[in-house]
Scaffold this motif. Sequence first.
Motif, PDB file in Angstrom:
ATOM      1  N   PRO A  77       0.822  -1.208   0.000  1.00 20.84           N
ATOM      2  CA  PRO A  77       0.000   0.000   0.000  1.00 20.84           C
ATOM      3  C   PRO A  77       0.855   1.256   0.000  1.00 20.84           C
ATOM      4  CG  PRO A  77       0.052  -0.981   2.187  1.00 20.84           C
ATOM      5  CD  PRO A  77       0.754  -1.942   1.279  1.00 20.84           C
ATOM      6  N   SER A  78       0.264   2.352  -0.467  1.00 15.79           N
ATOM      7  CA  SER A  78       0.952   3.638  -0.494  1.00 15.79           C
ATOM      8  C   SER A  78      -0.001   4.716   0.020  1.00 15.79           C
ATOM      9  CB  SER A  78       1.396   3.973  -1.915  1.00 15.79           C
ATOM     10  OG  SER A  78       1.978   5.257  -1.974  1.00 15.79           O
ATOM     11  N   PRO A  79       0.453   5.528   0.988  1.00 14.57           N
ATOM     12  CA  PRO A  79       1.718   5.405   1.722  1.00 14.57           C
ATOM     13  C   PRO A  79       1.698   4.154   2.583  1.00 14.57           C
ATOM     14  CG  PRO A  79       0.332   7.048   2.745  1.00 14.57           C
ATOM     15  CD  PRO A  79      -0.376   6.651   1.495  1.00 14.57           C
ATOM     16  N   GLY A  80       2.851   3.546   2.763  1.00 15.04           N
ATOM     17  CA  GLY A  80       2.853   2.226   3.343  1.00 15.04           C
ATOM     18  C   GLY A  80       3.653   2.060   4.613  1.00 15.04           C
ATOM     19  N   ARG A  81       2.955   1.906   5.730  1.00 13.65           N
ATOM     20  CA  ARG A  81       3.610   1.439   6.937  1.00 13.65           C
ATOM     21  C   ARG A  81       3.547  -0.081   6.958  1.00 13.65           C
ATOM     22  NH1 ARG A  81       5.016   5.255  10.387  1.00 13.65           N
ATOM     23  NH2 ARG A  81       4.098   7.330  10.167  1.00 13.65           N
ATOM     24  N   MET A  82       4.435  -0.680   7.738  1.00 14.78           N
ATOM     25  CA  MET A  82       4.480  -2.132   7.806  1.00 14.78           C
ATOM     26  C   MET A  82       3.147  -2.691   8.299  1.00 14.78           C
ATOM     27  SD  MET A  82       6.634  -4.366   6.879  1.00 14.78           S
ATOM     28  CE  MET A  82       6.329  -6.120   6.718  1.00 14.78           C
TER      29      MET A  82
END
Length: 316
Positions: A77-82
């Motif tokens: 995903p974007s923006p992507g956190r873990m």
Amino acid sequence: MRERIHVPTVAYGEAQREMRLLRDRARRRERGNVLVIGGEAGAGKSWVLDRELTAVDFPDVKTSWADPLPVLRLDAPSPGRMKALLVKMLSQVAGYEASDRPSEPMLMRQFVKVAQARGVRVVKIDEFQHIVNLARTDRHERTVSETLKTLLNETDIQLVLAGEPSVMTFFDRWKQFERRGAKLPMTPFAGEAAREEFADFLNHYDDQLVALHFRARSGFAEKVDRFRLATDGYVGLASKLIHLAAEMSFKAGHNCVGDTLAVAYERWRRRGDGANPFLMKPDAVCRALRRPATPAGGDLTRLRGTGGVPEPSYGK
């Protein structure tokens, strides 16, 4: 047409070998390993992910709960956190929208439990630069590193990560992955040294278009310098340009694809491009190739006629 045409390159062959090694590991249920594929947009990363190491390589996977899912393929995903990536992974494998309330370790444990129940052998994640580019902090990078290491250490799931060159840089900094996988850069047909290889790639494309539908060759190899200007030698960009031209030629009832390349380029070109390479005179093409190439992988546009170049007529 897109599904049936496949022209391998040297870089594709290397990626294919590495992914088939992972396939063999997955069939033997060995401890998890990771393959990292890095390259600019258009280098062919997604092409490799979609065509190699698929569910047909694991016909014997059986499960007692839900349908087998030997290969999980997704985009980061974007923006992507873990955490956002783990939620997406869990949602796809479980078949429902997972909650983002649990911590990363808890989400990973949930994913591992459901993935094993569904017979997941391989996880392929594209656009992984969204994860590693989010914040260059030790805390964020450690979270990403520890989460991936947990998946590899506690399961026999093989992992394939693809993205822009920053993905390779991330794994260069985390040395614990060196013994658990391989890094593979995918590069374009860059400069004069790769001109012949690019021409060979275009020639094979020509052969497959004739075998599929068209009655005459389009002379792609003879236009290799024009393709170099149009795509900077990137496999993905060249393929998209040819596919668009082929669709237009098919609809117009043409015998070959060559006549619609100029039109296709006008309808799909990168921002900042100059004159249409397929309308330029040969000496202008040679002069343009002596100039530094426009960086590839930037924004793309499907706007028609940008740059003031008139669009040729092709339909009659």
